[in-house]
Write an enzyme that holds these catalytic residues in place. Structure first.
Site, PDB file in Angstrom:
ATOM      1  N   GLU A 198     -18.126  13.132  50.709  1.00  0.00           N
ATOM      2  CA  GLU A 198     -17.712  13.830  49.483  1.00  0.00           C
ATOM      3  C   GLU A 198     -16.566  14.760  49.864  1.00  0.00           C
ATOM      4  O   GLU A 198     -16.749  15.724  50.588  1.00  0.00           O
ATOM      5  CB  GLU A 198     -18.884  14.647  48.911  1.00  0.00           C
ATOM      6  CG  GLU A 198     -20.099  13.829  48.496  1.00  0.00           C
ATOM      7  CD  GLU A 198     -19.957  13.220  47.095  1.00  0.00           C
ATOM      8  OE1 GLU A 198     -18.917  13.451  46.448  1.00  0.00           O
ATOM      9  OE2 GLU A 198     -20.896  12.530  46.676  1.00  0.00           O
ATOM     10  N   ARG A 207     -16.628   8.133  34.833  1.00  0.00           N
ATOM     11  CA  ARG A 207     -17.226   7.917  36.166  1.00  0.00           C
ATOM     12  C   ARG A 207     -17.653   6.464  36.393  1.00  0.00           C
ATOM     13  O   ARG A 207     -17.497   5.911  37.473  1.00  0.00           O
ATOM     14  CB  ARG A 207     -18.456   8.823  36.289  1.00  0.00           C
ATOM     15  CG  ARG A 207     -19.398   8.531  37.456  1.00  0.00           C
ATOM     16  CD  ARG A 207     -20.586   9.490  37.380  1.00  0.00           C
ATOM     17  NE  ARG A 207     -21.682   9.149  38.251  1.00  0.00           N
ATOM     18  CZ  ARG A 207     -21.871   9.687  39.469  1.00  0.00           C
ATOM     19  NH1 ARG A 207     -21.023  10.547  39.951  1.00  0.00           N
ATOM     20  NH2 ARG A 207     -22.934   9.370  40.184  1.00  0.00           N
ATOM     21  N   HIS A 217     -16.394   5.616  41.934  1.00  0.00           N
ATOM     22  CA  HIS A 217     -16.506   6.504  40.778  1.00  0.00           C
ATOM     23  C   HIS A 217     -15.091   6.777  40.267  1.00  0.00           C
ATOM     24  O   HIS A 217     -14.241   7.295  41.001  1.00  0.00           O
ATOM     25  CB  HIS A 217     -17.213   7.810  41.157  1.00  0.00           C
ATOM     26  CG  HIS A 217     -18.680   7.624  41.377  1.00  0.00           C
ATOM     27  ND1 HIS A 217     -19.395   8.307  42.332  1.00  0.00           N
ATOM     28  CD2 HIS A 217     -19.568   6.811  40.746  1.00  0.00           C
ATOM     29  CE1 HIS A 217     -20.668   7.921  42.279  1.00  0.00           C
ATOM     30  NE2 HIS A 217     -20.790   7.012  41.329  1.00  0.00           N
ATOM     31  N   GLU A 227     -12.810  10.106  40.571  1.00  0.00           N
ATOM     32  CA  GLU A 227     -12.623  10.714  41.891  1.00  0.00           C
ATOM     33  C   GLU A 227     -11.299  10.254  42.501  1.00  0.00           C
ATOM     34  O   GLU A 227     -11.249   9.543  43.505  1.00  0.00           O
ATOM     35  CB  GLU A 227     -13.851  10.395  42.762  1.00  0.00           C
ATOM     36  CG  GLU A 227     -15.120  11.014  42.151  1.00  0.00           C
ATOM     37  CD  GLU A 227     -16.437  10.504  42.733  1.00  0.00           C
ATOM     38  OE1 GLU A 227     -16.405   9.760  43.722  1.00  0.00           O
ATOM     39  OE2 GLU A 227     -17.496  10.869  42.171  1.00  0.00           O
ATOM     40  N   HIS A 246     -15.924   9.603  48.368  1.00  0.00           N
ATOM     41  CA  HIS A 246     -16.269  10.200  47.068  1.00  0.00           C
ATOM     42  C   HIS A 246     -15.694  11.609  46.993  1.00  0.00           C
ATOM     43  O   HIS A 246     -15.262  12.176  47.987  1.00  0.00           O
ATOM     44  CB  HIS A 246     -17.789  10.290  46.905  1.00  0.00           C
ATOM     45  CG  HIS A 246     -18.446   8.973  46.648  1.00  0.00           C
ATOM     46  ND1 HIS A 246     -18.891   8.601  45.414  1.00  0.00           N
ATOM     47  CD2 HIS A 246     -18.702   7.931  47.479  1.00  0.00           C
ATOM     48  CE1 HIS A 246     -19.400   7.378  45.484  1.00  0.00           C
ATOM     49  NE2 HIS A 246     -19.299   6.950  46.724  1.00  0.00           N
TER      50      HIS A 246
HETATM   51 ZN   LIG Z   1     -18.720   9.710  43.650  1.00  0.00          ZN
END
Ligand SMILES: [Zn+2]
Length: 422
Positions: free
Chosen positions: A377, A230, A174, A177, A301
């Site tokens: 994350e 993204r 992404h 990020e 992420h």
């Molecule tokens: Zn992500």
């Protein structure tokens, strides 16, 4: 003197053009909206669907983070009030965060790679070249193929000896990020230079496969044009919208359970077909070619501070769920012992976020039989969201290292680091 002035004037014009083409987020706010059920979560997601005025930053159980165009503020307030969903401001001006992130860039030189700012792709590639040149005995280049716009996707393998179990890290799929590739490059450097005995063991007793920036086109676009980008950058036939959510594009229960969108204008658009994105296909082909050598698969992420186990496409737990949770707990507990007290929550994607299908961790687990597979994350939980201030990069990297040391130790204890090849 005259020519110098001319050069300066030209430079000023070029800089003005460069900044003019950048998307701005003046007075855009990010709201934390508390939802009571999936239906309410879907209402907010639908607001953002295909919209230029609303952008989803996070959508999880009980809480959705939504970026809002200032012109739509009153609308959102009325909308959430009418459905009785409480609303808090998380970010009062997104552009201020972006500006603050940029100003810290001026402090040092692009040639002096470090972790006090975020670097563009070209600097990350130079960093990889320097590492390969400096440690030729233990590092080698990984070729993940070519992006839609023709960029090389690069990774690095670190191997101190034959017969090690393998850990694969996919990062920055992404685009926005940025903390993910900053962490991946820091980790590469740490594995090669740290003198700490535990880190030496971690580095030398495992083979590391690290791809710091998978979505290279999107990453460049997020630096040069739109900080909040993204997706990939491949146009979609029959649509004006560009790109797919590469982490919904893996060929594993693709588009099942409503875990991805069929609308090309959505942030979670799954693509025209599985592996329609060359970046995803490239990574999948590479992992498939070495899957016997991989014991742990990690996808980096941000943000939310979650360790997500399979599955994303169904609420049924995977067969070794208890072990997956025990290993995630080890990571979370270890991070919490550091002075930063960063708290990571863990569970299946489908439990913590509702459904997400076609994601890398499900694919690695289900299709490649890599039994320990996580989406991590990173920081934070929404104060800065994707625009994590550069001053937090190093503390966050310390969090990650502490987490990884514990994760690998627990994986070993539970028998997951046995060689799968002869
Ligand atoms: Zn992500």
């Amino acid at each position: 003197m005259k020519s110098q002035l001319l050069v300066l004037a030209l430079l000023a014009i070029l800089m003005a053009i460069a900044s003019a083409k950048k998307v701005r987020y003046d007075n855009y706010k990010v709201f934390k909206i508390r939802t009571q059920n999936l239906e309410q979560q879907k209402w907010i997601e639908n607001l953002a669907s295909g919209s230029k005025n609303f952008n989803l930053w996070h959508s999880g159980k009980g809480e959705v983070h939504l970026m809002v165009n200032p012109q739509k503020l009153i609308f959102l307030q009325n909308y959430t009030r009418s459905f009785n969903m409480p609303l808090d401001v998380m970010v009062s001006n997104v552009q201020s965060l972006i500006d603050a992130e940029q100003t810290s860039k001026a402090a040092d030189d692009l040639n002096d790679f470090g972790w006090t700012r975020y670097y563009p792709l070209s600097a990350i590639e130079t960093f990889l070249d320097d590492i390969l040149a400096k440690y030729p005995e233990v590092t080698s280049h990984i070729d993940i193929g070519t992006s839609f716009e023709g960029r090389k996707i690069r990774g690095i393998k670190i191997s101190y000896k034959e017969g090690n179990p393998g850990i694969f890290i996919e990062s920055n799929i992404h685009a926005r990020e940025w903390i993910t590739s900053a962490t991946a490059t820091w980790l590469i450097n740490e594995l090669l230079t740290s003198e700490d005995a535990n880190v030496r063991k971690l580095a030398e007793n495992h083979d590391w496969y690290i791809v710091p920036v998978l979505n290279v086109d999107g990453f460049v676009y997020s630096h040069e044009t739109d900080r909040m980008w993204r997706k990939t950058r491949q146009p979609v036939e029959g649509s004006n919208c560009i790109g797919a959510d590469a982490n919904r594009n893996y060929n594993s229960h693709w588009l099942e359970s409503g875990g991805a969108s069929t609308n090309p204008c959505d942030e979670t658009y799954g693509g025209a077909q599985p592996f329609s994105e060359s970046e995803v296909k490239g990574l999948a082909d590479y992992v498939t070619s070495i899957k016997e050598r991989i014991n742990i698969f990690l996808a980096f992420h941000s943000y939310s501070q979650f360790l997500l186990t399979p599955y994303g496409w169904t609420k049924d737990p995977p067969t070794n769920f208890e072990d997956l949770m025990a290993v995630a707990k080890a990571y979370s507990d270890a991070v919490l012992t550091l002075p930063y007290k960063t708290s990571y929550t863990y569970g299946t994607t489908a439990d913590l976020l509702y459904f997400a299908s076609g994601a890398a961790n499900d694919w690695a687990y289900s299709e490649q039989d890599i039994q320990l597979s996580y989406t991590i994350e990173f920081r934070d939980t929404g104060r800065y969201g994707f625009i994590l201030p550069p001053i937090q990069i190093l503390p966050h990297c310390e969090d990650t290292l502490a987490g990884l040391l514990a994760l690998v130790e627990k994986a070993d204890e539970l028998g997951y680091l046995q060689l799968k090849y002869t």
